[in-house]
Write an enzyme that holds these catalytic residues in place. Structure first.
Site, mmCIF file in Angstrom:
data_model
loop_
_atom_site.group_PDB
_atom_site.id
_atom_site.type_symbol
_atom_site.label_atom_id
_atom_site.label_comp_id
_atom_site.label_asym_id
_atom_site.label_seq_id
_atom_site.Cartn_x
_atom_site.Cartn_y
_atom_site.Cartn_z
ATOM 1 N N GLY A 261 5.313 11.634 2.186
ATOM 2 C CA GLY A 261 6.220 12.375 2.793
ATOM 3 C C GLY A 261 6.405 13.222 3.799
ATOM 4 O O GLY A 261 7.685 14.220 4.838
ATOM 5 N N SER B 296 -3.332 16.929 -5.268
ATOM 6 C CA SER B 296 -4.304 18.035 -4.799
ATOM 7 C C SER B 296 -3.998 19.001 -5.347
ATOM 8 O O SER B 296 -4.345 20.421 -4.655
ATOM 9 C CB SER B 296 -2.623 18.014 -3.376
ATOM 10 O OG SER B 296 -1.251 18.420 -4.198
ATOM 11 N N ASP B 297 -3.190 18.889 -6.730
ATOM 12 C CA ASP B 297 -3.705 21.011 -7.027
ATOM 13 C C ASP B 297 -3.600 20.582 -8.811
ATOM 14 O O ASP B 297 -3.097 19.122 -9.170
ATOM 15 C CB ASP B 297 -2.405 21.553 -6.967
ATOM 16 C CG ASP B 297 -0.979 20.527 -6.661
ATOM 17 O OD1 ASP B 297 -1.070 19.841 -6.083
ATOM 18 O OD2 ASP B 297 -0.051 21.497 -7.446
ATOM 19 N N ARG C 56 1.480 13.045 8.626
ATOM 20 C CA ARG C 56 0.588 12.452 7.785
ATOM 21 C C ARG C 56 1.310 10.759 8.518
ATOM 22 O O ARG C 56 0.181 10.027 8.612
ATOM 23 C CB ARG C 56 0.608 12.266 6.744
ATOM 24 C CG ARG C 56 -0.202 13.492 6.118
ATOM 25 C CD ARG C 56 -0.422 13.335 4.623
ATOM 26 N NE ARG C 56 -0.350 14.217 3.995
ATOM 27 C CZ ARG C 56 -0.234 14.862 3.129
ATOM 28 N NH1 ARG C 56 0.845 14.464 2.493
ATOM 29 N NH2 ARG C 56 -0.446 16.807 2.494
ATOM 30 N N ARG D 267 15.310 14.085 13.930
ATOM 31 C CA ARG D 267 14.927 15.571 12.277
ATOM 32 C C ARG D 267 13.423 15.722 12.855
ATOM 33 O O ARG D 267 13.045 16.504 11.309
ATOM 34 C CB ARG D 267 15.324 15.458 10.846
ATOM 35 C CG ARG D 267 16.498 15.771 11.221
ATOM 36 C CD ARG D 267 17.711 15.606 9.930
ATOM 37 N NE ARG D 267 18.937 15.617 9.988
ATOM 38 C CZ ARG D 267 19.708 16.659 9.641
ATOM 39 N NH1 ARG D 267 19.214 17.494 8.575
ATOM 40 N NH2 ARG D 267 20.633 16.611 9.810
ATOM 41 N N ARG E 177 4.841 4.381 -0.874
ATOM 42 C CA ARG E 177 4.678 5.725 -1.081
ATOM 43 C C ARG E 177 2.830 6.605 -1.438
ATOM 44 O O ARG E 177 2.747 5.420 -1.836
ATOM 45 C CB ARG E 177 5.570 6.590 -2.248
ATOM 46 C CG ARG E 177 5.273 8.386 -2.424
ATOM 47 C CD ARG E 177 6.520 8.872 -2.376
ATOM 48 N NE ARG E 177 5.648 10.022 -3.143
ATOM 49 C CZ ARG E 177 5.496 11.118 -2.677
ATOM 50 N NH1 ARG E 177 5.344 11.058 -1.400
ATOM 51 N NH2 ARG E 177 5.021 12.212 -3.222
ATOM 52 N N ILE E 178 2.773 7.056 -0.197
ATOM 53 C CA ILE E 178 1.556 7.518 -0.501
ATOM 54 C C ILE E 178 1.671 9.714 -0.007
ATOM 55 O O ILE E 178 1.998 9.410 0.761
ATOM 56 C CB ILE E 178 0.885 7.182 0.630
ATOM 57 C CG1 ILE E 178 0.738 7.405 2.526
ATOM 58 C CG2 ILE E 178 0.275 5.441 0.317
ATOM 59 C CD1 ILE E 178 -0.052 6.857 3.367
ATOM 60 N N GLY E 179 1.416 9.568 -1.121
ATOM 61 C CA GLY E 179 2.078 11.464 -0.955
ATOM 62 C C GLY E 179 0.718 12.019 -2.097
ATOM 63 O O GLY E 179 -0.649 11.556 -2.754
ATOM 64 N N THR E 180 1.008 13.177 -2.294
ATOM 65 C CA THR E 180 0.217 13.560 -3.478
ATOM 66 C C THR E 180 0.869 14.160 -4.221
ATOM 67 O O THR E 180 2.227 14.599 -4.703
ATOM 68 C CB THR E 180 -0.143 15.371 -2.866
ATOM 69 O OG1 THR E 180 0.954 15.781 -2.257
ATOM 70 C CG2 THR E 180 -0.846 15.046 -1.413
HETATM 71 N N1 HPA Z 1 4.508 20.483 -8.176
HETATM 72 C C1 HPA Z 1 5.422 19.052 -7.310
HETATM 73 N N2 HPA Z 1 5.001 18.803 -6.474
HETATM 74 C C2 HPA Z 1 4.019 18.171 -5.845
HETATM 75 C C3 HPA Z 1 2.811 19.243 -6.218
HETATM 76 C C4 HPA Z 1 3.711 20.303 -7.557
HETATM 77 O O1 HPA Z 1 2.066 20.266 -8.100
HETATM 78 N N3 HPA Z 1 1.628 19.339 -5.648
HETATM 79 C C5 HPA Z 1 1.932 17.878 -4.960
HETATM 80 N N4 HPA Z 1 3.092 17.874 -5.179
#
Ligand code: HPA
Length: 232
Positions: A20, A203-204, A24, A43, A87-90
């Protein structure tokens, strides 16, 4: 040039990694690829092409959310002939026991976005990963001693929400993570007959409210990039 990507035809590889965050994309290009060229600065949504063990690969930032992701995926496939998109993401964890740093291979992506509901005339489509990519990623991760979970995820249209129980119904149905992009990636890939997979690191945690420190997230990007690059 397409509307949002400044590359000339032929400058983007058939396989594209999709973080995203455009920085990165830069980090992965600089740390994993050889002969790197930056083909897009429109952009600041940076895109790079280089080689990994001799194979040409591109890495394109998508921005956050379904509309932004849809723009880049559509243009990569329709204008530049991309055939494999990873896709590589969190993601946020929807269950207490799914810990920060865990890696999820998204078998399917549910969504609250209306983008598919409009497209499918009010019926519900099931955006699904390409099985061949999923299978390869799962086995390659095992070979690299990287633990993964294969699970459904939820692609949300909002990051902030007042309702703390918003995702409970999804967690109750085995959905492990929330992010904001994959449902549209999988849908466009199916429509255009190309392959797509999403690899996410937690990530959370939305239950415990823990958040991974930035350095830990960087380390996990390296693991996700290794899985993605090694299967192509
Ligand atoms: N919510 C939505 N998208 C996300 C989150 C989240 O807590 N963490 C990483 N991408």
């Amino acid at each position: 040039m397409s509307f949002h990507i400044g590359a000339k035809k032929g400058e983007i590889a058939e396989t594209v990694l999709l973080p995203g965050d455009p920085l990165r994309a830069k980090f992965i290009a600089e740390n994993f690829l050889e002969n790197v060229m930056c083909y897009n600065e429109v952009r600041n949504m940076l895109g790079f092409t280089g080689t990994y063990k001799g194979t040409e690969i591109s890495i394109q930032g998508t921005g956050m959310g379904i509309p932004s992701t849809a723009i880049y995926v559509n243009e990569l496939v329709s204008e530049y002939g991309a055939k494999t998109l990873i896709r590589i993401g969190t993601c946020g964890s929807l269950k207490r026991e799914i810990e920060l740093g865990e890696i999820i291979l998204a078998i399917s992506a549910n969504t609250d976005s209306s983008i598919n509901r409009h497209k499918f005339g009010g019926m519900d489509y099931s955006p699904t990963a390409n099985f061949e990519l999923l299978d390869k990623a799962y086995h390659k991760a095992r070979e690299l001693s990287i633990d993964t979970r294969v699970a459904p995820i939820f692609s949300s249209d909002s990051f902030y929400d007042d309702n703390p129980d918003r995702y409970k119904i999804w967690a109750d149905h085995g959905v492990l993570g929330v992010e904001m992009e994959s449902a549209v990636l999988y849908t466009i890939a199916a429509r255009k007959n190309v392959r797509a997979l999403t690899i996410l690191t937690v990530s959370d945690n939305l239950i415990t409210e823990e958040v991974a420190p930035a350095e830990d997230r960087e380390k996990k990007i390296v693991d996700m990039a290794r899985i993605a690059l090694e299967i192509i």
